[in-house]
Design an enzyme around this catalytic site. Sequence first.
Site, short mmCIF file in Angstrom:
data_model
loop_
_atom_site.label_atom_id
_atom_site.label_comp_id
_atom_site.label_asym_id
_atom_site.label_seq_id
_atom_site.Cartn_x
_atom_site.Cartn_y
_atom_site.Cartn_z
N PRO A 1 0.82 -1.22 0.00
CA PRO A 1 0.00 0.00 0.00
C PRO A 1 0.85 1.27 0.00
O PRO A 1 0.34 2.35 -0.32
CB PRO A 1 -0.79 -0.09 1.31
CG PRO A 1 -0.68 -1.50 1.76
CD PRO A 1 0.60 -2.04 1.20
N GLU B 1 3.35 -8.21 8.25
CA GLU B 1 3.40 -6.74 8.27
C GLU B 1 4.16 -6.19 7.07
O GLU B 1 4.28 -4.97 6.91
CB GLU B 1 4.08 -6.24 9.56
CG GLU B 1 3.42 -6.71 10.86
CD GLU B 1 1.94 -6.36 10.93
OE1 GLU B 1 1.61 -5.19 10.70
OE2 GLU B 1 1.13 -7.27 11.21
N ARG C 1 -2.86 -8.64 -20.76
CA ARG C 1 -3.85 -8.39 -21.81
C ARG C 1 -3.39 -7.32 -22.80
O ARG C 1 -4.00 -7.15 -23.85
CB ARG C 1 -5.24 -8.12 -21.25
CG ARG C 1 -5.29 -7.03 -20.22
CD ARG C 1 -6.68 -6.83 -19.66
NE ARG C 1 -7.58 -6.27 -20.65
CZ ARG C 1 -8.56 -6.93 -21.26
NH1 ARG C 1 -8.80 -8.17 -20.96
NH2 ARG C 1 -9.30 -6.35 -22.16
N ASP D 1 -10.81 -0.47 -24.88
CA ASP D 1 -11.10 -0.69 -23.46
C ASP D 1 -11.20 0.62 -22.71
O ASP D 1 -10.51 1.59 -23.02
CB ASP D 1 -10.00 -1.50 -22.79
CG ASP D 1 -10.32 -2.99 -22.76
OD1 ASP D 1 -11.51 -3.32 -22.92
OD2 ASP D 1 -9.39 -3.78 -22.60
#
Length: 252
Positions: A89, A116, A154, A169
Amino acid sequence: MRFDIVTIFPAMIAAGLAEGVVGRAIASGIIDFQVHDLRDFTIDRHRSVDDVPYGGGPGMVMKPEPLVAAVDRIRQTRGNPGAVIVTSPQGREFTQRQAERLAGVRHVAVLCGRYEGMDERVLSLVGAEEVSIGDYVLSGGELAALVIVDAVSRLIPGVVGDGQSVEEDSFSRGLLDRPHYTRPAECGGLKVPDVLLSGHHAEVRRWRKKEALARTLERRPELLESAALDDEERALLDELTASEKSKLESRK
Ligand code: 4HQ
């Protein structure tokens, strides 16, 4: 395109890439994919991949040596990856632009964190970059690695049957997608918009552009600042913003 993924849950990665267009691309060899079990790079009897945090506190931290050994092995046996990614994150946000960049790199390794997270020294020792798939907390980096592998794969020619659909897309031009419809022409009392049944190709094209712009304006207006719009789209957007403004005016 070559991917190497390092994880303590190799079955989770294998399952996530077994199906669909990416699964087929791996089976057919368009994508060269290997998953590496981090425990194979441990040297102690218990095959430990984690240890207590220096300074104390809750949770465990991933030991650096097995991760460094895994990347060393990848470099020896598979070549030097153009990018080594740690999913976290704290990383730079993964976007369609990042997917495009990584598709150009041709060989990407991903290290999946658990607990962690990893000993901070791993990043500099293996030359890794941290990448985040979004502002929420996962139980481990495996799902994030799958997201990255899927979105990058992709973009490789031949992975998605119809290259046109990849170019059209959502996000390939920085806009949200338009609505899609198939048969029947009426379902549960809801009709397919007439223009799509009209056979007027130019009008269909214009309607689709306008719908994509209207949704983007409504739901994600910040995307319009960096979207690549053609002249027709600029004009449609002006129409849409003008009609929004006149609605606001009429409420006064
Ligand atoms: N985690 N984007 C914590 C994430 C994550 C994210 C992965 C949880 C790493 C140690 N990874 N582990 N968001 O939430 O990439």
